[in-house]
Design a protein around this motif. Structure first.
Motif, PDB file in Angstrom:
ATOM      1  N   GLY A  29       0.787  -1.229   0.000  1.00 24.57           N
ATOM      2  CA  GLY A  29       0.000   0.000   0.000  1.00 24.57           C
ATOM      3  C   GLY A  29       0.816   1.274   0.000  1.00 24.57           C
ATOM      4  O   GLY A  29       0.301   2.346   0.301  1.00 24.57           O
ATOM      5  N   MET A  30       2.099   1.176  -0.356  1.00 25.91           N
ATOM      6  CA  MET A  30       2.960   2.356  -0.364  1.00 25.91           C
ATOM      7  C   MET A  30       2.978   3.046  -1.726  1.00 25.91           C
ATOM      8  O   MET A  30       3.681   4.024  -1.904  1.00 25.91           O
ATOM      9  CB  MET A  30       4.371   1.967   0.068  1.00 25.91           C
ATOM     10  N   VAL A  31       2.205   2.515  -2.670  1.00 23.34           N
ATOM     11  CA  VAL A  31       2.099   3.091  -4.003  1.00 23.34           C
ATOM     12  C   VAL A  31       0.630   3.401  -4.244  1.00 23.34           C
ATOM     13  O   VAL A  31      -0.240   2.555  -4.006  1.00 23.34           O
ATOM     14  CB  VAL A  31       2.617   2.100  -5.078  1.00 23.34           C
ATOM     15  N   ASP A  32       0.353   4.616  -4.696  1.00 19.40           N
ATOM     16  CA  ASP A  32      -1.021   5.021  -4.994  1.00 19.40           C
ATOM     17  C   ASP A  32      -1.466   4.342  -6.279  1.00 19.40           C
ATOM     18  O   ASP A  32      -0.921   4.597  -7.346  1.00 19.40           O
ATOM     19  CB  ASP A  32      -1.085   6.540  -5.145  1.00 19.40           C
ATOM     20  N   LYS A  38       0.134   7.901 -11.789  1.00 21.59           N
ATOM     21  CA  LYS A  38       0.805   8.067 -10.498  1.00 21.59           C
ATOM     22  C   LYS A  38       1.392   6.736 -10.037  1.00 21.59           C
ATOM     23  O   LYS A  38       2.499   6.694  -9.506  1.00 21.59           O
ATOM     24  CB  LYS A  38      -0.162   8.615  -9.455  1.00 21.59           C
ATOM     25  N   ARG A  39       0.660   5.646 -10.267  1.00 12.81           N
ATOM     26  CA  ARG A  39       1.162   4.315  -9.907  1.00 12.81           C
ATOM     27  C   ARG A  39       2.466   4.031 -10.643  1.00 12.81           C
ATOM     28  O   ARG A  39       3.458   3.617 -10.044  1.00 12.81           O
ATOM     29  CB  ARG A  39       0.123   3.255 -10.273  1.00 12.81           C
ATOM     30  N   LYS A  40       2.465   4.277 -11.949  1.00 11.26           N
ATOM     31  CA  LYS A  40       3.660   4.039 -12.761  1.00 11.26           C
ATOM     32  C   LYS A  40       4.825   4.902 -12.283  1.00 11.26           C
ATOM     33  O   LYS A  40       5.953   4.425 -12.142  1.00 11.26           O
ATOM     34  CB  LYS A  40       3.337   4.349 -14.226  1.00 11.26           C
ATOM     35  N   ARG A  41       4.557   6.168 -12.000  1.00 14.60           N
ATOM     36  CA  ARG A  41       5.591   7.103 -11.547  1.00 14.60           C
ATOM     37  C   ARG A  41       6.139   6.702 -10.181  1.00 14.60           C
ATOM     38  O   ARG A  41       7.343   6.712  -9.957  1.00 14.60           O
ATOM     39  CB  ARG A  41       5.022   8.520 -11.517  1.00 14.60           C
ATOM     40  N   ASP A  42       5.257   6.319  -9.256  1.00 11.34           N
ATOM     41  CA  ASP A  42       5.701   5.916  -7.918  1.00 11.34           C
ATOM     42  C   ASP A  42       6.583   4.668  -7.973  1.00 11.34           C
ATOM     43  O   ASP A  42       7.617   4.592  -7.316  1.00 11.34           O
ATOM     44  CB  ASP A  42       4.506   5.649  -7.002  1.00 11.34           C
ATOM     45  N   ARG A  43       6.159   3.685  -8.773  1.00  7.08           N
ATOM     46  CA  ARG A  43       6.964   2.465  -8.899  1.00  7.08           C
ATOM     47  C   ARG A  43       8.320   2.770  -9.533  1.00  7.08           C
ATOM     48  O   ARG A  43       9.346   2.241  -9.116  1.00  7.08           O
ATOM     49  CB  ARG A  43       6.224   1.409  -9.708  1.00  7.08           C
TER      50      ARG A  43
END
Length: 89
Positions: A29-32, A38-43
């Motif tokens: 749950g540390m990635v939106d 946003k998921r792609k950018r966070d990963r």
């Protein structure tokens, strides 16, 4: 380190790459995941940060073993104990 909570969850005797740790971060749950961009950018940010982390802590280039993910070339990975030890240096 920003991602120390993820690294602390690693299993000592399993191999991890920055990409597999990013996937674990998502599972924790540390990635939106509500927005695909946003998921792609966070990963990607997690992968980049952990790639630098492994270089800065002189992880062996050949890895402790090879990790194969679907759709990706085989990649060197390092045991969870190595990630954890580097975190506590």
């Amino acid at each position: 380190m920003k991602y120390n909570k993820i690294i602390e969850k690693l299993v000592e005797d399993e191999l991890y790459t920055p990409a597999t740790i990013a996937a674990l971060g998502e599972a924790l749950g540390m990635v939106d995941t509500s927005d695909p961009e946003k998921r792609k950018r966070d990963r990607q940010r997690i992968r980049i940060a952990l790639g630098r982390f492994s270089n800065n802590h002189n992880f062996p280039d050949e890895g402790d073993g090879i990790v194969t993910l679907k759709g990706q070339a085989p990649t060197p990975g390092w045991f969870g104990w190595r990630w954890k030890a580097a975190l506590h240096e």
